[in-house]
Scaffold this motif. Structure first.
Motif, PDB file in Angstrom:
ATOM      1  N   TRP A  10       0.835  -1.216   0.000  1.00 36.55           N
ATOM      2  CA  TRP A  10       0.000   0.000   0.000  1.00 36.55           C
ATOM      3  C   TRP A  10       0.862   1.255   0.000  1.00 36.55           C
ATOM      4  CZ3 TRP A  10      -0.270   3.801   3.831  1.00 36.55           C
ATOM      5  CH2 TRP A  10      -1.332   4.703   3.726  1.00 36.55           C
TER       6      TRP A  10
ATOM      7  N   THR B 179      -4.099  -7.447   2.119  1.00 31.79           N
ATOM      8  CA  THR B 179      -4.365  -6.197   1.397  1.00 31.79           C
ATOM      9  C   THR B 179      -3.089  -5.373   1.246  1.00 31.79           C
ATOM     10  OG1 THR B 179      -5.029  -5.098   3.452  1.00 31.79           O
ATOM     11  CG2 THR B 179      -6.784  -6.069   2.109  1.00 31.79           C
TER      12      THR B 179
ATOM     13  N   PHE C   2       4.510  -2.628   5.944  1.00 27.29           N
ATOM     14  CA  PHE C   2       5.521  -1.680   5.455  1.00 27.29           C
ATOM     15  C   PHE C   2       6.887  -2.325   5.232  1.00 27.29           C
ATOM     16  CE2 PHE C   2       2.268   0.922   7.299  1.00 27.29           C
ATOM     17  CZ  PHE C   2       2.244   2.050   6.503  1.00 27.29           C
TER      18      PHE C   2
ATOM     19  N   ALA D 211     -10.249 -15.802   4.820  1.00 31.00           N
ATOM     20  CA  ALA D 211      -9.025 -15.123   5.274  1.00 31.00           C
ATOM     21  C   ALA D 211      -8.862 -13.737   4.671  1.00 31.00           C
ATOM     22  CB  ALA D 211      -7.817 -15.986   4.896  1.00 31.00           C
TER      23      ALA D 211
ATOM     24  N   LEU E  93      -7.647   1.340  10.949  1.00 28.96           N
ATOM     25  CA  LEU E  93      -8.232   1.336   9.601  1.00 28.96           C
ATOM     26  C   LEU E  93      -8.982   0.035   9.382  1.00 28.96           C
ATOM     27  CD1 LEU E  93      -5.348   0.713   7.001  1.00 28.96           C
ATOM     28  CD2 LEU E  93      -5.439  -0.177   9.308  1.00 28.96           C
TER      29      LEU E  93
ATOM     30  N   ILE F 237      -7.950  -3.511   6.113  1.00 31.36           N
ATOM     31  CA  ILE F 237      -7.014  -4.648   6.124  1.00 31.36           C
ATOM     32  C   ILE F 237      -7.737  -5.994   6.192  1.00 31.36           C
ATOM     33  CG2 ILE F 237      -5.028  -3.422   7.045  1.00 31.36           C
ATOM     34  CD1 ILE F 237      -5.935  -4.169   9.852  1.00 31.36           C
TER      35      ILE F 237
ATOM     36  N   THR G 236       0.256 -10.506  11.845  1.00 26.79           N
ATOM     37  CA  THR G 236       1.273  -9.583  12.365  1.00 26.79           C
ATOM     38  C   THR G 236       0.939  -9.051  13.758  1.00 26.79           C
ATOM     39  OG1 THR G 236       0.210  -7.633  11.378  1.00 26.79           O
ATOM     40  CG2 THR G 236       1.849  -8.784  10.024  1.00 26.79           C
TER      41      THR G 236
ATOM     42  N   THR H  63      -1.755  -7.255  14.636  1.00 25.31           N
ATOM     43  CA  THR H  63      -2.342  -5.901  14.509  1.00 25.31           C
ATOM     44  C   THR H  63      -3.307  -5.626  15.661  1.00 25.31           C
ATOM     45  OG1 THR H  63      -2.031  -5.754  12.128  1.00 25.31           O
ATOM     46  CG2 THR H  63      -3.929  -4.592  13.024  1.00 25.31           C
ATOM     47  N   HIS H  64      -3.368  -4.369  16.067  1.00 23.93           N
ATOM     48  CA  HIS H  64      -4.134  -3.998  17.270  1.00 23.93           C
ATOM     49  C   HIS H  64      -4.817  -2.655  17.092  1.00 23.93           C
ATOM     50  CE1 HIS H  64      -1.246  -0.846  18.330  1.00 23.93           C
ATOM     51  NE2 HIS H  64      -0.442  -1.603  17.587  1.00 23.93           N
TER      52      HIS H  64
ATOM     53  N   GLY I 284       1.804 -21.615   7.187  1.00 20.59           N
ATOM     54  CA  GLY I 284       0.937 -22.128   6.141  1.00 20.59           C
ATOM     55  C   GLY I 284       0.052 -21.014   5.624  1.00 20.59           C
TER      56      GLY I 284
ATOM     57  N   VAL J   9      -3.367 -19.461   5.638  1.00 23.53           N
ATOM     58  CA  VAL J   9      -4.618 -19.435   6.409  1.00 23.53           C
ATOM     59  C   VAL J   9      -5.756 -19.177   5.432  1.00 23.53           C
ATOM     60  CG1 VAL J   9      -5.917 -18.212   8.187  1.00 23.53           C
ATOM     61  CG2 VAL J   9      -3.462 -18.658   8.499  1.00 23.53           C
TER      62      VAL J   9
ATOM     63  N   GLU K 205       6.532   0.804  14.912  1.00 19.93           N
ATOM     64  CA  GLU K 205       5.797   0.769  16.189  1.00 19.93           C
ATOM     65  C   GLU K 205       6.478  -0.196  17.144  1.00 19.93           C
ATOM     66  OE1 GLU K 205       1.627  -0.364  15.935  1.00 19.93           O
ATOM     67  OE2 GLU K 205       1.220   1.030  17.576  1.00 19.93           O
TER      68      GLU K 205
ATOM     69  N   GLY L  93       4.703  -5.969  11.140  1.00 19.46           N
ATOM     70  CA  GLY L  93       4.408  -5.527   9.775  1.00 19.46           C
ATOM     71  C   GLY L  93       4.910  -4.123   9.470  1.00 19.46           C
ATOM     72  N   LYS L  94       5.746  -3.576  10.336  1.00 23.08           N
ATOM     73  CA  LYS L  94       6.193  -2.199  10.112  1.00 23.08           C
ATOM     74  C   LYS L  94       7.722  -2.167   9.995  1.00 23.08           C
ATOM     75  CE  LYS L  94       1.964  -0.388  12.106  1.00 23.08           C
ATOM     76  NZ  LYS L  94       1.295   0.531  13.026  1.00 23.08           N
TER      77      LYS L  94
HETATM   78  C1  LIG Z   1      -2.545   3.356   7.002  1.00 24.33           C
HETATM   79  C2  LIG Z   1      -2.222   2.186   7.871  1.00 24.33           C
HETATM   80  C3  LIG Z   1      -2.711   2.138   9.164  1.00 24.33           C
HETATM   81  C4  LIG Z   1      -2.395   1.055   9.993  1.00 24.33           C
HETATM   82  N1  LIG Z   1      -2.925   1.013  11.256  1.00 24.33           N
HETATM   83  C5  LIG Z   1      -2.619  -0.014  12.072  1.00 24.33           C
HETATM   84  C6  LIG Z   1      -3.180  -0.096  13.374  1.00 24.33           C
HETATM   85  O1  LIG Z   1      -4.037   0.687  13.764  1.00 24.33           O
HETATM   86  N2  LIG Z   1      -2.752  -1.103  14.187  1.00 24.33           N
HETATM   87  C7  LIG Z   1      -1.837  -2.009  13.789  1.00 24.33           C
HETATM   88  O2  LIG Z   1      -1.470  -2.861  14.585  1.00 24.33           O
HETATM   89  N3  LIG Z   1      -1.343  -2.004  12.521  1.00 24.33           N
HETATM   90  C8  LIG Z   1      -1.728  -1.023  11.674  1.00 24.33           C
HETATM   91  N4  LIG Z   1      -1.242  -1.026  10.386  1.00 24.33           N
HETATM   92  C9  LIG Z   1      -0.431  -2.167   9.929  1.00 24.33           C
HETATM   93  C10 LIG Z   1      -1.329  -3.263   9.337  1.00 24.33           C
HETATM   94  O3  LIG Z   1      -2.462  -3.466  10.105  1.00 24.33           O
HETATM   95  C11 LIG Z   1      -0.574  -4.588   9.306  1.00 24.33           C
HETATM   96  O4  LIG Z   1       0.588  -4.452   8.550  1.00 24.33           O
HETATM   97  C12 LIG Z   1      -1.415  -5.748   8.763  1.00 24.33           C
HETATM   98  O5  LIG Z   1      -0.652  -6.931   8.839  1.00 24.33           O
HETATM   99  C13 LIG Z   1      -1.869  -5.492   7.338  1.00 24.33           C
HETATM  100  O6  LIG Z   1      -2.819  -6.457   6.936  1.00 24.33           O
HETATM  101  P1  LIG Z   1      -2.874  -6.874   5.392  1.00 24.33           P
HETATM  102  O7  LIG Z   1      -4.126  -7.636   5.154  1.00 24.33           O
HETATM  103  O8  LIG Z   1      -2.617  -5.714   4.538  1.00 24.33           O
HETATM  104  O9  LIG Z   1      -1.662  -7.888   5.359  1.00 24.33           O
HETATM  105  P2  LIG Z   1      -0.400  -7.939   4.370  1.00 24.33           P
HETATM  106  O10 LIG Z   1       0.435  -6.746   4.611  1.00 24.33           O
HETATM  107  O11 LIG Z   1      -0.851  -8.217   2.996  1.00 24.33           O
HETATM  108  O12 LIG Z   1       0.325  -9.229   4.960  1.00 24.33           O
HETATM  109  C14 LIG Z   1       0.858  -9.223   6.254  1.00 24.33           C
HETATM  110  C15 LIG Z   1       1.523 -10.581   6.518  1.00 24.33           C
HETATM  111  O13 LIG Z   1       0.528 -11.577   6.665  1.00 24.33           O
HETATM  112  C16 LIG Z   1       0.767 -12.653   5.763  1.00 24.33           C
HETATM  113  N5  LIG Z   1      -0.542 -13.132   5.329  1.00 24.33           N
HETATM  114  C17 LIG Z   1      -1.530 -12.409   4.786  1.00 24.33           C
HETATM  115  N6  LIG Z   1      -2.597 -13.206   4.536  1.00 24.33           N
HETATM  116  C18 LIG Z   1      -2.244 -14.453   4.932  1.00 24.33           C
HETATM  117  C19 LIG Z   1      -2.889 -15.712   4.913  1.00 24.33           C
HETATM  118  N7  LIG Z   1      -4.144 -15.860   4.437  1.00 24.33           N
HETATM  119  N8  LIG Z   1      -2.213 -16.785   5.379  1.00 24.33           N
HETATM  120  C20 LIG Z   1      -0.953 -16.661   5.858  1.00 24.33           C
HETATM  121  N9  LIG Z   1      -0.286 -15.493   5.888  1.00 24.33           N
HETATM  122  C21 LIG Z   1      -0.935 -14.412   5.435  1.00 24.33           C
HETATM  123  C22 LIG Z   1       1.561 -12.037   4.617  1.00 24.33           C
HETATM  124  O14 LIG Z   1       2.352 -13.023   3.953  1.00 24.33           O
HETATM  125  C23 LIG Z   1       2.436 -11.044   5.368  1.00 24.33           C
HETATM  126  O15 LIG Z   1       3.555 -11.671   5.897  1.00 24.33           O
HETATM  127  C24 LIG Z   1      -1.557   0.013   9.516  1.00 24.33           C
HETATM  128  C25 LIG Z   1      -1.082   0.048   8.202  1.00 24.33           C
HETATM  129  C26 LIG Z   1      -1.432   1.113   7.377  1.00 24.33           C
HETATM  130  C27 LIG Z   1      -0.943   1.124   5.961  1.00 24.33           C
END
Ligand SMILES: Cc1cc2nc3c(=O)[nH]c(=O)nc-3n(C[C@H](O)[C@H](O)[C@H](O)COP(=O)(O)OP(=O)(O)OC[C@H]3O[C@@H](n4cnc5c(N)ncnc54)[C@H](O)[C@@H]3O)c2cc1C
Length: 418
Positions: A12, A47, A51, A84, A108, A111, A119, A121-122, A170, A172, A290, A373-374
Motif C-alpha cells: 500500500w 491487502t 511496510f 481469510a 483502519l 485490512i 502480524t 495488529t491492534h 501455512g 490461512v 511501532e 508488519g512495520k
Molecule cells: C494506514 C495504515 C494504518 C495502519 N494502522 C494499524 C493499526 O491501527 N494497528 C496495527 O497494529 N497495525 C496497523 N497497520 C499495519 C497493518 O495493520 C498490518 O501491517 C497488517 O498486517 C496489514 O494487513 P494486510 O491484510 O494488509 O496484510 P499484508 O500486509 O498483505 O500481509 C501481512 C503478513 O501476513 C501474511 N498473510 C496475509 N494473509 C495471509 C494468509 N491468508 N495466510 C498466511 N499469511 C498471510 C503475509 O504473507 C504477510 O507476511 C496500519 C497500516 C497502514 C498502511
C-alpha cells in the motif's frame, strides 16, 4: 495501491515492490492446495498494508481474494468464521447488520483478517486485546497442500503459537473470531493532555488513542472512544480542552477521511477505527514503525525525550495506545499489558531509518517488541530476548514447514532456523 490482476504488485505504501516470479488468485480451495503442494517458495498477500518485506517472496505470491466468500455466524458459540481475505470493514458491516460486533478494530478497516492477525495488529483499549487475541480457530493449508484445522479449546498451547504466524506456518484460508453483541460508541477529541495524565486517559474509556508530535511538552490530541452507555466525558477532563471540530490525526489532512467525532453516538465499527472505509487512511505517503513496551508509560516516553529533536523533523504523527496482554506466542502483547508507541514517518526512508535506529536504542531497556508488519531494525538477538516463546515458534515452523516453503529473506534474518 494496485489490485489489478492476481493481486497487488507492491504494498500500500509503495515502498515494497513484490519480487515474486508469479502471482496467483486461486478460485477454489483445491486449486490453492495444488498450488501450495507444487511450490518451493510461496507467500500470501492480504491487502498489502504492511511496510516491510515480511510478505515478499521470490517464488509464488498468492491472493486469496478469489476464494469462496462464505461467512458463517455461530450464535451459540458466539463466533463468526470468515474467509481469510475478508476485510475487517466488510465483516464489521455484515456483523452489525446481524446484531453482533468484534471487541476491537485497528485504526483502519481496510485490512484483511488473516493479514492483520498474522502480524498481531491492534487497536487501543487497556482492557481489550489485539485483533489476534479474538481468534478462536484457524483453517490452513500447510506446506504439503494438506488442510489443517486448529481450535483454541482443543489445541491449547500449540494454537497459541499459530495465530500470530507471520505467514510462516501455512496459508490461512478461514478464521473463526469471537463476537459480542453490537454496541455504540461516542468519540470525542480533546486537546493538550499533560503527559502525567496519560495512564488516567487510557483508563477513562473503552478505547483511547493519544497523538503527539514530539515538539511540545503536552500530548497534542486524545481520541476518546467511550461506550455510548458510559457516563459522558465531563467538560473539565484531565486538564484538556475540547476540539472545536472534527480532526484528522495527521495535521493538514482532511477530517472527512476520519470517523465521526464530537460525541455523536454511532455503531462500534464507525467509531473504533480512526479512518473510514472508502477513504485514504492516514496520510497515504508514509512509512510506519511501532514498538510495544510494558505499560508504565512515563519511563518509556521519557527515554525518548533525548531524541525528540531527531524524531520531530521526520514525523507526521506519533500515536500512543494501550493493549491488553494475551497468551499468543509471537504477539507483541504476549503476557504483557502494553503501551504501543507508533510513528507515522515521512516517506523518506534514507532520513527515517537512522531515526528508527535511535528510537530502538533508547527503548532497548524496555525490551521493545516491534510491530511485525512495520519498519524496524532490531537485531535478531533482541527479538529472541523480547519473546519468551521465540524458540518454540521456530520449532513449530520447522515442524509444519520442514522445507521452508513459507520462508522469506526477512524471516531468515529475524527468525533464523539454524
Ligand atoms: C494506514 C495504515 C494504518 C495502519 N494502522 C494499524 C493499526 O491501527 N494497528 C496495527 O497494529 N497495525 C496497523 N497497520 C499495519 C497493518 O495493520 C498490518 O501491517 C497488517 O498486517 C496489514 O494487513 P494486510 O491484510 O494488509 O496484510 P499484508 O500486509 O498483505 O500481509 C501481512 C503478513 O501476513 C501474511 N498473510 C496475509 N494473509 C495471509 C494468509 N491468508 N495466510 C498466511 N499469511 C498471510 C503475509 O504473507 C504477510 O507476511 C496500519 C497500516 C497502514 C498502511
Amino acid at each position: 495501491m494496485s489490485t489489478a490482476g492476481a493481486g497487488p504488485r507492491h504494498n500500500w505504501a509503495g515502498n515494497v515492490h513484490y519480487a515474486a516470479r508469479r502471482h496467483h488468485r486461486p478460485s477454489s480451495l483445491d486449486e490453492l492446495r495444488r498450488l501450495v503442494a507444487g511450490s518451493d517458495r510461496l507467500r500470501v498477500v492480504g491487502t498489502g498494508h504492511s511496510f516491510n518485506r515480511l510478505g515478499d517472496t521470490p517464488g509464488e505470491l498468492v491472493s486469496l481474494a478469489g476464494l469462496p466468500a462464505t461467512v458463517a455466524l455461530d450464535e451459540d458459540r458466539r463466533t463468526v468464521t470468515v474467509p481469510a481475505a475478508m476485510r475487517y470493514g466488510d465483516l464489521a458491516t455484515w456483523l452489525h447488520a446481524r446484531g453482533y460486533a468484534l471487541a476491537n478494530l485497528a485504526s483502519l478497516p481496510h485490512i484483511s483478517v488473516a493479514g492483520a492477525i498474522a502480524t498481531g495488529t491492534h487497536g487501543s483499549g487497556e482492557t481489550i486485546g489485539n485483533l489476534a487475541s479474538t481468534v478462536a480457530g484457524l483453517e490452513l493449508v500447510t506446506a504439503g497442500g494438506d488442510l489443517l484445522t486448529v481450535d483454541r479449546a482443543a489445541d491449547g498451547d500449540t494454537f497459541a503459537g499459530m495465530v500470530v504466524s507471520l505467514g510462516a506456518l501455512g496459508v490461512v484460508t478461514r478464521v473463526t473470531l469471537d463476537v459480542v453483541p453490537t454496541f455504540d460508541i461516542r468519540q470525542h477529541v480533546r486537546l493538550g493532555l499533560p503527559r502525567s495524565a496519560l495512564d488516567a486517559a487510557f483508563a477513562s474509556a473503552y478505547s483511547v488513542s493519544v497523538f503527539t508530535d514530539w515538539r511540545t511538552p503536552r500530548l497534542r490530541e486524545v481520541w476518546v472512544k467511550q461506550r455510548a452507555d458510559a457516563a459522558p466525558l465531563p467538560a473539565e477532563w484531565l486538564d484538556t480542552t475540547a476540539a472545536d471540530g472534527p480532526r484528522h490525526p495527521v495535521p493538514g489532512m482532511p477530517a472527512r477521511n476520519c470517523t465521526t467525532q464530537l460525541g455523536e453516538p454511532g455503531p462500534w465499527h464507525e467509531r473504533l477505527p480512526h479512518f473510514r472505509l472508502g477513504f485514504t487512511p492516514s496520510s497515504g505517503a508514509e512509512l510506519q514503525s511501532e514498538y510495544h513496551v510494558p505499560r508504565g508509560a512515563a519511563a518509556a516516553l521519557a527515554a525518548l525525550d533525548p531524541v525528540a529533536h531527531l524524531i520531530a523533523p521526520v514525523l507526521q504523527v506519533c500515536e500512543l495506545r494501550a493493549v491488553a496482554a494475551d497468551g499468543l506466542w509471537l504477539s507483541p502483547n504476549h503476557e504483557r499489558d502494553s503501551l504501543a508507541i507508533h510513528f507515522t514517518w515521512t516517506a523518506d526512508a534514507a532520513a527515517v531509518l537512522p531515526v528508527v535506529a535511535a528510537v530502538e536504542e533508547r527503548l532497548a531497556p524496555f525490551a521493545p517488541r516491534p510491530h511485525w508488519g512495520k519498519v524496524f531494525g532490531l537485531a535478531p538477538a533482541a527479538l529472541a530476548a523480547a519473546w519468551p516463546r521465540y524458540t518454540d515458534f521456530l520449532d513449530l515452523a520447522r515442524r509444519l514447514d520442514p522445507a521452508g516453503t513459507f520462508r522469506t529473506d526477512l524471516l531468515d534474518h529475524y527468525l533464523p532456523r539454524d
